[in-house]
Design a protein around this motif. Sequence first.
Motif, mmCIF file in Angstrom:
data_model
loop_
_atom_site.group_PDB
_atom_site.id
_atom_site.type_symbol
_atom_site.label_atom_id
_atom_site.label_comp_id
_atom_site.label_asym_id
_atom_site.label_seq_id
_atom_site.Cartn_x
_atom_site.Cartn_y
_atom_site.Cartn_z
ATOM 1 N N LEU A 146 -11.737 -3.131 1.216
ATOM 2 C CA LEU A 146 -10.753 -2.142 0.770
ATOM 3 C C LEU A 146 -9.393 -2.816 0.606
ATOM 4 O O LEU A 146 -9.060 -3.737 1.341
ATOM 5 N N CYS A 147 -8.602 -2.336 -0.337
ATOM 6 C CA CYS A 147 -7.231 -2.830 -0.455
ATOM 7 C C CYS A 147 -6.481 -2.396 0.801
ATOM 8 O O CYS A 147 -6.484 -1.220 1.153
ATOM 9 N N PRO A 148 -5.840 -3.340 1.503
ATOM 10 C CA PRO A 148 -5.144 -2.990 2.745
ATOM 11 C C PRO A 148 -3.940 -2.083 2.491
ATOM 12 O O PRO A 148 -3.426 -1.435 3.403
ATOM 13 N N ASN A 149 -3.515 -2.016 1.262
ATOM 14 C CA ASN A 149 -2.329 -1.240 0.929
ATOM 15 C C ASN A 149 -2.668 0.200 0.530
ATOM 16 O O ASN A 149 -2.223 1.156 1.154
ATOM 17 N N CYS A 150 -3.518 0.355 -0.520
ATOM 18 C CA CYS A 150 -3.796 1.699 -1.025
ATOM 19 C C CYS A 150 -5.176 2.209 -0.610
ATOM 20 O O CYS A 150 -5.489 3.381 -0.781
ATOM 21 N N GLY A 151 -6.019 1.333 -0.064
ATOM 22 C CA GLY A 151 -7.307 1.770 0.455
ATOM 23 C C GLY A 151 -8.417 1.899 -0.577
ATOM 24 O O GLY A 151 -9.518 2.333 -0.260
ATOM 25 N N ILE A 152 -8.152 1.508 -1.830
ATOM 26 C CA ILE A 152 -9.199 1.611 -2.856
ATOM 27 C C ILE A 152 -10.331 0.635 -2.519
ATOM 28 O O ILE A 152 -10.093 -0.438 -1.957
ATOM 29 N N ASN A 153 -11.550 1.049 -2.828
ATOM 30 C CA ASN A 153 -12.700 0.159 -2.644
ATOM 31 C C ASN A 153 -12.700 -0.860 -3.774
ATOM 32 O O ASN A 153 -12.948 -0.531 -4.932
ATOM 33 N N SER A 158 -9.952 -1.727 -9.252
ATOM 34 C CA SER A 158 -8.857 -2.585 -8.831
ATOM 35 C C SER A 158 -7.589 -1.744 -8.780
ATOM 36 O O SER A 158 -7.558 -0.607 -9.230
ATOM 37 N N CYS A 159 -6.553 -2.304 -8.207
ATOM 38 C CA CYS A 159 -5.308 -1.565 -8.066
ATOM 39 C C CYS A 159 -4.155 -2.497 -8.409
ATOM 40 O O CYS A 159 -4.352 -3.677 -8.645
ATOM 41 N N ASP A 160 -2.953 -1.948 -8.403
ATOM 42 C CA ASP A 160 -1.784 -2.751 -8.785
ATOM 43 C C ASP A 160 -0.998 -3.239 -7.583
ATOM 44 O O ASP A 160 0.133 -3.691 -7.721
ATOM 45 N N CYS A 161 -1.608 -3.109 -6.398
ATOM 46 C CA CYS A 161 -0.874 -3.536 -5.203
ATOM 47 C C CYS A 161 -0.695 -5.051 -5.231
ATOM 48 O O CYS A 161 -1.573 -5.778 -5.667
ATOM 49 N N HIS A 162 0.452 -5.497 -4.757
ATOM 50 C CA HIS A 162 0.658 -6.937 -4.621
ATOM 51 C C HIS A 162 0.405 -7.296 -3.180
ATOM 52 O O HIS A 162 1.111 -6.839 -2.290
HETATM 53 ZN ZN ZN Z 1 -4.234 -1.361 -3.581
#
Ligand code: ZN
Length: 180
Positions: A146-153, A158-162
């Motif tokens: 999971l993205c540690p920032n937004c939690g998306i699998n 994918s997400c835009d988190c840096h």
């Molecule tokens: Zn994210």
Amino acid sequence: MSDSLKINLTILPEEGLRLAFSEDARWFKECFSADELPEFSLVRVDVNCLITRSGDTIYIRGELAAQISQECSRCLELATIPINGDFTYTLVPAKEENAENLELTAQELETIYYQGDFIDLAPIICEQIVLQVPMKILCSEDCKGLCPNCGINLNMGSCDCHSDVVDDRLAVLKNFKVKH
Ligand SMILES: [Zn+2]
Ligand SMILES: [Zn+2]
């Protein structure tokens, strides 16, 4: 159902008793008290074992193939994974005079005390399944988690988190390039 795994030692054949059986999720749960239930659940187990005796000592050798399911420790999706393994147990009769030492010596791995003319295979098989399940369950070796920032699998999108987290595989690649 569970009673079929109680072995009557008085009619154990000279050449040993070979048993093949399959059990399911419900059977597995019944092996544990509610507060001792493992985190994973059993989907199915196939067991093949041979029970032999030499005097009062009973030997159980066998192999099991199971499927268990548990949340992936990275992405938290339910993962079903196969478990395969061999096991060997030695069972010796519990004697009255060493009943006090029973608890201590029974901790010796894979030696079990039995009483009376019956051995119940169910707790033995359940223990083996628990022992052979890996500490960390992954849905796949390269699960992105999971993205540690937004939690998306990250397996699904994918997400835009840096992220400041350096990917280990990229780090290795970088070092490799520097050497050239
Ligand atoms: Zn994210
Ligand atoms: Zn996963």
